[in-house]
Write an enzyme that holds these catalytic residues in place. Structure first.
Site, PDB file in Angstrom:
ATOM      1  CB  ALA A 182      -7.953 -10.005  18.740  1.00  0.00           C
ATOM      2  N   GLY A 185      -9.406 -14.492  17.343  1.00  0.00           N
ATOM      3  CA  GLY A 185      -9.459 -13.769  16.085  1.00  0.00           C
ATOM      4  C   GLY A 185      -8.752 -14.492  14.966  1.00  0.00           C
ATOM      5  CD  GLU A 202     -13.773 -14.324  16.015  1.00  0.00           C
ATOM      6  OE1 GLU A 202     -14.945 -14.142  16.402  1.00  0.00           O
ATOM      7  OE2 GLU A 202     -12.809 -13.629  16.407  1.00  0.00           O
ATOM      8  CD  GLU A 245     -12.652 -15.417  21.109  1.00  0.00           C
ATOM      9  OE1 GLU A 245     -12.387 -15.052  19.958  1.00  0.00           O
ATOM     10  OE2 GLU A 245     -12.937 -16.612  21.401  1.00  0.00           O
TER      11      GLU A 245
END
Length: 257
Positions: A65, A108, A111, A131
């Site tokens: 992300a 992300g 994911e 993360e």
């Protein structure tokens, strides 16, 4: 329509979406996710499209992300705007989605790949949930989908240490369906998606729904759900055509009815 962060095109009955933020290793921000959801929604409602593929570059599917976008947020910002919840729409599409992953699929990016129905990995793919290095944990389903894919032990290690998993380990662990040479990844993904698109549309949708039910209920309830769907297929025209074609030793001509 023209997009800023993705490239959207069709290959016969396949909708292809390429993440396109090369200067940021395809880091995922809200604008990109909005465009991705819009493109997927369009393909999902397009009768000419039977399957979708999401891919990135040879270097990175998506390296995570966009930290620059979220760094300044506080709790109220994240809560009131329901931050990252819109990502869930990727996993809510009815038609199958294949993630064609080369290079980094981290945070992300990992994911997003796991939201797809299955992952084809290039031999240079690397998966991870780093993360923890930023003082947070996965927040777009990483702790849940990764655990369901590879089990508690590997998922816990990856989420707590940020260790990356290379393609061969990811295949052994069940995170990816198979590995192909990086140079062949997109062609193989399109070929696989086209094979799915050539099948009976309603049967493909039901099969996807049934497999997904396995993660949401008990074995007994899942088998009961599968049985009812299977029985309902005998009201589908394509079932009659498929079995008749088998008996007549010819290729079925499915009509999606």
């Amino acid at each position: 329509m023209a997009y800023k962060n993705i490239i959207c095109e069709t290959r016969d009955a396949v909708g292809l979406i390429t993440l396109n933020r090369p200067d940021a290793l395809n880091a995922l921000n809200s604008e990109l996710i909005g465009e991705l959801n819009e493109a997927l929604r369009g393909f999902d409602h397009d009768d000419a499209i039977g399957c979708m593929v999401i891919t990135g570059s040879e270097k990175a599917f998506a390296a995570g992300a966009d930290i620059k976008e979220m760094q300044s947020k506080d709790y109220m910002d994240a809560y009131l705007e329901d931050f990252v919840t819109s990502w869930d729409q990727v996993g809510q599409r009815r038609k199958p989605i294949i993630a064609a992953v080369a290079g980094f699929a981290l945070g992300g990016g990992c994911e997003l790949a796991m939201m797809c129905d299955f992952i084809l990995a290039a031999d240079n793919a690397k998966f991870g949930q780093p993360e923890i290095n930023l003082g947070v944990m996965p927040g777009v389903g990483g702790t849940q989908r990764l655990t369901r894919s590879v089990g508690k032990s590997k998922s816990m290690e990856m989420c707590l240490t940020a260790r990356m998993m290379e393609a061969d380990e990811a295949e052994r662990a069940g995170l990816v369906s198979r590995i192909v040479p990086v140079a062949d990844l997109l062609d193989e993904a399109i070929k696989t998606a086209q094979k799915i698109a050539d099948q009976s549309r309603p049967i493909v949708l039901m099969a996807k729904e049934s497999v997904n039910r396995a993660f949401e209920t008990t074995l007994a309830e899942g088998v009961r759900f599968e049985r009812r769907l299977f029985q309902s297929m005998f009201a589908v025209e394509d079932q009659k055509e498929g079995m008749q074609a088998f008996v007549e030793k010819r290729k079925p001509a499915f009509k999606g009815r």
